[in-house]
Write a protein that holds these residues in place. Structure first.
Motif, PDB file in Angstrom:
ATOM      1  N   PHE A 182       1.267  76.263  -1.784  1.00  0.00           N
ATOM      2  CA  PHE A 182       2.242  75.225  -1.449  1.00  0.00           C
ATOM      3  C   PHE A 182       2.048  74.710  -0.022  1.00  0.00           C
ATOM      4  CE2 PHE A 182       4.920  77.049  -4.942  1.00  0.00           C
ATOM      5  CZ  PHE A 182       5.060  75.876  -5.665  1.00  0.00           C
ATOM      6  N   TRP A 183       1.469  75.562   0.819  1.00  0.00           N
ATOM      7  CA  TRP A 183       1.237  75.170   2.215  1.00  0.00           C
ATOM      8  C   TRP A 183      -0.231  74.790   2.460  1.00  0.00           C
ATOM      9  CZ3 TRP A 183       5.240  78.230   0.899  1.00  0.00           C
ATOM     10  CH2 TRP A 183       6.467  77.969   1.514  1.00  0.00           C
ATOM     11  N   ARG A 184      -0.956  74.469   1.371  1.00  0.00           N
ATOM     12  CA  ARG A 184      -2.339  74.042   1.524  1.00  0.00           C
ATOM     13  C   ARG A 184      -2.380  72.720   2.300  1.00  0.00           C
ATOM     14  NH1 ARG A 184      -5.589  74.036  -3.791  1.00  0.00           N
ATOM     15  NH2 ARG A 184      -5.593  76.265  -3.278  1.00  0.00           N
ATOM     16  N   GLY A 185      -3.178  72.702   3.341  1.00  0.00           N
ATOM     17  CA  GLY A 185      -3.272  71.522   4.179  1.00  0.00           C
ATOM     18  C   GLY A 185      -2.185  71.458   5.240  1.00  0.00           C
ATOM     19  N   ASN A 186      -1.336  72.520   5.331  1.00  0.00           N
ATOM     20  CA  ASN A 186      -0.244  72.447   6.305  1.00  0.00           C
ATOM     21  C   ASN A 186      -0.753  72.570   7.743  1.00  0.00           C
ATOM     22  OD1 ASN A 186       2.685  72.367   6.838  1.00  0.00           O
ATOM     23  ND2 ASN A 186       2.350  74.402   7.660  1.00  0.00           N
ATOM     24  N   MET A 187      -1.876  73.268   7.939  1.00  0.00           N
ATOM     25  CA  MET A 187      -2.413  73.380   9.294  1.00  0.00           C
ATOM     26  C   MET A 187      -2.839  72.011   9.819  1.00  0.00           C
ATOM     27  SD  MET A 187      -2.912  75.137  11.923  1.00  0.00           S
ATOM     28  CE  MET A 187      -2.529  76.752  11.244  1.00  0.00           C
ATOM     29  N   VAL A 188      -3.491  71.243   8.967  1.00  0.00           N
ATOM     30  CA  VAL A 188      -3.870  69.895   9.391  1.00  0.00           C
ATOM     31  C   VAL A 188      -2.627  69.011   9.503  1.00  0.00           C
ATOM     32  CG1 VAL A 188      -4.300  68.945   7.076  1.00  0.00           C
ATOM     33  CG2 VAL A 188      -5.515  68.012   9.022  1.00  0.00           C
ATOM     34  N   VAL A 217      -7.223  63.199   6.116  1.00  0.00           N
ATOM     35  CA  VAL A 217      -7.728  64.553   5.838  1.00  0.00           C
ATOM     36  C   VAL A 217      -6.632  65.400   5.212  1.00  0.00           C
ATOM     37  CG1 VAL A 217      -8.505  66.695   6.932  1.00  0.00           C
ATOM     38  CG2 VAL A 217      -9.548  64.518   7.577  1.00  0.00           C
ATOM     39  N   ARG A 218      -5.413  65.303   5.729  1.00  0.00           N
ATOM     40  CA  ARG A 218      -4.292  66.076   5.183  1.00  0.00           C
ATOM     41  C   ARG A 218      -4.061  65.735   3.715  1.00  0.00           C
ATOM     42  NH1 ARG A 218       1.427  65.369   4.605  1.00  0.00           N
ATOM     43  NH2 ARG A 218       1.221  63.204   5.246  1.00  0.00           N
ATOM     44  N   THR A 219      -4.123  64.450   3.368  1.00  0.00           N
ATOM     45  CA  THR A 219      -3.922  64.031   1.986  1.00  0.00           C
ATOM     46  C   THR A 219      -4.988  64.612   1.072  1.00  0.00           C
ATOM     47  OG1 THR A 219      -2.875  61.976   2.696  1.00  0.00           O
ATOM     48  CG2 THR A 219      -3.761  62.031   0.460  1.00  0.00           C
ATOM     49  N   ARG A 220      -6.235  64.587   1.508  1.00  0.00           N
ATOM     50  CA  ARG A 220      -7.319  65.073   0.644  1.00  0.00           C
ATOM     51  C   ARG A 220      -7.278  66.595   0.487  1.00  0.00           C
ATOM     52  NH1 ARG A 220     -12.631  61.188   1.141  1.00  0.00           N
ATOM     53  NH2 ARG A 220     -11.493  59.224   0.907  1.00  0.00           N
ATOM     54  N   LEU A 221      -6.890  67.302   1.529  1.00  0.00           N
ATOM     55  CA  LEU A 221      -6.766  68.753   1.407  1.00  0.00           C
ATOM     56  C   LEU A 221      -5.618  69.129   0.481  1.00  0.00           C
ATOM     57  CD1 LEU A 221      -7.353  69.930   5.095  1.00  0.00           C
ATOM     58  CD2 LEU A 221      -8.845  70.345   3.142  1.00  0.00           C
ATOM     59  N   ALA A 222      -4.487  68.429   0.595  1.00  0.00           N
ATOM     60  CA  ALA A 222      -3.315  68.736  -0.220  1.00  0.00           C
ATOM     61  C   ALA A 222      -3.511  68.342  -1.679  1.00  0.00           C
ATOM     62  CB  ALA A 222      -2.085  68.034   0.348  1.00  0.00           C
ATOM     63  N   ALA A 223      -4.352  67.342  -1.952  1.00  0.00           N
ATOM     64  CA  ALA A 223      -4.550  66.853  -3.312  1.00  0.00           C
ATOM     65  C   ALA A 223      -5.542  67.705  -4.101  1.00  0.00           C
ATOM     66  CB  ALA A 223      -5.031  65.407  -3.286  1.00  0.00           C
ATOM     67  N   GLN A 224      -6.261  68.616  -3.438  1.00  0.00           N
ATOM     68  CA  GLN A 224      -7.220  69.471  -4.131  1.00  0.00           C
ATOM     69  C   GLN A 224      -6.500  70.481  -5.027  1.00  0.00           C
ATOM     70  OE1 GLN A 224     -11.150  69.889  -1.436  1.00  0.00           O
ATOM     71  NE2 GLN A 224      -9.382  70.956  -0.604  1.00  0.00           N
ATOM     72  N   ARG A 225      -7.118  70.783  -6.137  1.00  0.00           N
ATOM     73  CA  ARG A 225      -6.528  71.770  -7.048  1.00  0.00           C
ATOM     74  C   ARG A 225      -7.355  73.053  -7.025  1.00  0.00           C
ATOM     75  NH1 ARG A 225      -2.950  69.682 -11.297  1.00  0.00           N
ATOM     76  NH2 ARG A 225      -2.369  67.539 -10.757  1.00  0.00           N
ATOM     77  N   ASN A 226      -8.257  73.219  -7.957  1.00  0.00           N
ATOM     78  CA  ASN A 226      -9.039  74.457  -8.021  1.00  0.00           C
ATOM     79  C   ASN A 226     -10.373  74.343  -7.279  1.00  0.00           C
ATOM     80  OD1 ASN A 226      -7.071  75.739  -9.663  1.00  0.00           O
ATOM     81  ND2 ASN A 226      -7.899  74.715 -11.485  1.00  0.00           N
ATOM     82  N   THR A 227     -11.004  73.177  -7.332  1.00  0.00           N
ATOM     83  CA  THR A 227     -12.288  72.978  -6.675  1.00  0.00           C
ATOM     84  C   THR A 227     -12.071  72.601  -5.216  1.00  0.00           C
ATOM     85  OG1 THR A 227     -13.225  72.179  -8.762  1.00  0.00           O
ATOM     86  CG2 THR A 227     -14.468  71.719  -6.736  1.00  0.00           C
ATOM     87  N   MET A 228     -12.592  73.413  -4.306  1.00  0.00           N
ATOM     88  CA  MET A 228     -12.413  73.174  -2.867  1.00  0.00           C
ATOM     89  C   MET A 228     -13.606  72.383  -2.317  1.00  0.00           C
ATOM     90  SD  MET A 228      -9.516  74.586  -2.011  1.00  0.00           S
ATOM     91  CE  MET A 228      -8.937  73.974  -3.588  1.00  0.00           C
ATOM     92  N   TYR A 229     -13.538  71.064  -2.414  1.00  0.00           N
ATOM     93  CA  TYR A 229     -14.613  70.223  -1.901  1.00  0.00           C
ATOM     94  C   TYR A 229     -14.532  70.108  -0.381  1.00  0.00           C
ATOM     95  CZ  TYR A 229     -17.916  66.301  -1.797  1.00  0.00           C
ATOM     96  OH  TYR A 229     -18.998  65.504  -1.550  1.00  0.00           O
ATOM     97  N   TYR A 230     -13.295  70.040   0.141  1.00  0.00           N
ATOM     98  CA  TYR A 230     -13.078  69.975   1.592  1.00  0.00           C
ATOM     99  C   TYR A 230     -12.541  71.328   2.058  1.00  0.00           C
ATOM    100  CZ  TYR A 230     -13.307  64.999   0.497  1.00  0.00           C
ATOM    101  OH  TYR A 230     -13.705  63.761   0.032  1.00  0.00           O
ATOM    102  N   LYS A 231     -13.144  71.898   3.105  1.00  0.00           N
ATOM    103  CA  LYS A 231     -12.853  73.279   3.507  1.00  0.00           C
ATOM    104  C   LYS A 231     -12.316  73.370   4.936  1.00  0.00           C
ATOM    105  CE  LYS A 231     -16.625  74.779   0.517  1.00  0.00           C
ATOM    106  NZ  LYS A 231     -17.959  75.449   0.452  1.00  0.00           N
ATOM    107  N   GLY A 232     -11.407  72.500   5.270  1.00  0.00           N
ATOM    108  CA  GLY A 232     -10.835  72.556   6.599  1.00  0.00           C
ATOM    109  C   GLY A 232     -10.942  71.212   7.300  1.00  0.00           C
ATOM    110  N   ILE A 233     -10.379  71.147   8.509  1.00  0.00           N
ATOM    111  CA  ILE A 233     -10.304  69.873   9.225  1.00  0.00           C
ATOM    112  C   ILE A 233     -11.684  69.365   9.627  1.00  0.00           C
ATOM    113  CG2 ILE A 233      -9.346  68.696  11.245  1.00  0.00           C
ATOM    114  CD1 ILE A 233      -7.094  70.763  11.222  1.00  0.00           C
ATOM    115  N   SER A 234     -12.438  70.198  10.344  1.00  0.00           N
ATOM    116  CA  SER A 234     -13.736  69.750  10.843  1.00  0.00           C
ATOM    117  C   SER A 234     -14.702  69.469   9.700  1.00  0.00           C
ATOM    118  CB  SER A 234     -14.328  70.801  11.792  1.00  0.00           C
ATOM    119  OG  SER A 234     -14.468  72.043  11.139  1.00  0.00           O
TER     120      SER A 234
END
Length: 340
Positions: free
Chosen positions: A106-112, A176-193
């Motif tokens: 639920f907090w995926r992408g919260n750091m960004v 970046v926050r939108t794309r991290l939060a929209a990911q489900r099972n496949t982690m294409y984006y792995k952090g801010i940088s």
């Protein structure tokens, strides 16, 4: 001697009467300039930026689960047909996240989100105060004058300019926050940088600003409505019930202003999210037209209700979220200004 005493006594009476006449004016002067105005003028730039940044980050962290649900609902129509969308509910989506991704998802992408909200909210609140001061001085509006129409206009314009300023300066982090939060099972984006590097590699530098036009069209009116409604409600509340807690007033007025702004600008926010995710993770483009074409496509494939997909979790989010942001900002600003 007698004449001299008479003159002196007469002057003493005149001076005494003059002092009595001046006292009401001095009292009026103190009423016209309440302590809150003086307190606001004493807060420095750094404390004000800090107050806005902490308020935004704290508010977003508290409402991160609802924010992620809103984003997932907003983008569902991009890769699903209308029949499949009828069976989706907020509670089913929440259970799916817990079962498939775990509670922490639920907090995926919260750091960004925090990295984005600290500068975004700082610039937003800070620029709003300065735009408001500038517009009032431009219109020669004194603090003791009561002109409701002018006040609402100043707050609306200052809020819109502040929203566009803050959104423009921090937009890549929002994408970046939108794309991290929209990911489900496949982690294409792995952090801010990694996200910033991947987007630049796959889509070019301007890919970081994909959807900026829709964002500015939405965030300008949204922040304008939010600030103007908040300021108007707070002013009316405090004049009607001055004994009420300022924390309670800020929380309640902020929540109501959030509902008003979200209802008015939610379709633009939905289009913004979908524009940000267009071409994400190497997927083909779905919308090959501008904003009008995207609106038409959504109405044609999902109906008019599709423009408000995700509005329920958005309401659940903004009621506490915007209220917490305004409450925290006002409390920190008061605390830091009095400690100077």
């Amino acid at each position: 001697m007698e004449a001299r005493v008479g003159v002196s006594s007469h002057s003493g009476v005149v001076e005494g009467n003059t002092r009595k006449l001046l006292q009401p004016h001095q009292h009026l002067r103190s009423v016209q300039h309440p302590p809150t105005v003086q307190q606001q003028s004493h807060i420095g730039t750094v404390p004000q930026l800090l107050s806005g940044g902490i308020a935004g980050a704290f508010s977003k962290t508290c409402t991160a689960p609802l924010s992620r649900l809103t984003i997932l609902f907003q983008v569902q129509g991009m890769h699903s047909d209308a029949t499949a969308l009828r069976n989706v509910s907020m509670w089913r989506e929440a259970l799916r996240i817990v079962n498939e991704e775990g509670f922490r998802a639920f907090w995926r992408g919260n750091m960004v989100t925090i990295v984005h909200r600290l500068p975004y909210s700082s610039v937003n609140f800070y620029s709003y105060e300065h735009y408001k001061t500038f517009l009032k001085s431009l219109l020669a509006v004194e603090s003791h004058q009561r002109n409701v129409g002018t006040d609402v206009g100043v707050h609306f314009i200052a809020g819109g300019l502040a929203g566009m300023t803050s959104a423009s300066t921090t937009y890549p982090l929002d994408l970046v926050r939108t794309r991290l939060a929209a990911q489900r099972n496949t982690m294409y984006y792995k952090g801010i940088s990694h996200s910033l590097h991947t987007i630049c590699r796959d889509e070019g530098f301007w890919g970081l600003y994909k959807g900026l036009g829709a964002t500015l069209l939405g965030v300008g009116p949204s922040i304008a409505i939010s600030f103007s409604v908040y300021e108007s409600l707070r002013s009316y509340w405090q004049s009607s019930r001055p004994q009420d807690s300022t924390v309670l007033v800020s929380l309640a007025c902020g929540s109501l202003s959030g509902i008003a702004s979200s209802t008015a600008t939610f379709p633009l926010d939905l289009v913004r999210r979908r524009k940000q995710l267009e071409g994400a993770a190497g997927q083909p483009r779905i919308y090959k037209t501008g904003l009008y074409g995207i609106f038409s496509h959504i109405i044609r494939t999902e109906g008019f209700r599709g423009l408000y997909r995700g509005i329920l979790p958005e309401y659940y989010k903004v009621v506490p979220g915007v209220g917490i942001a305004f409450m925290t900002y006002e409390s920190l600003k008061k605390l830091l200004s009095t400690s100077e």
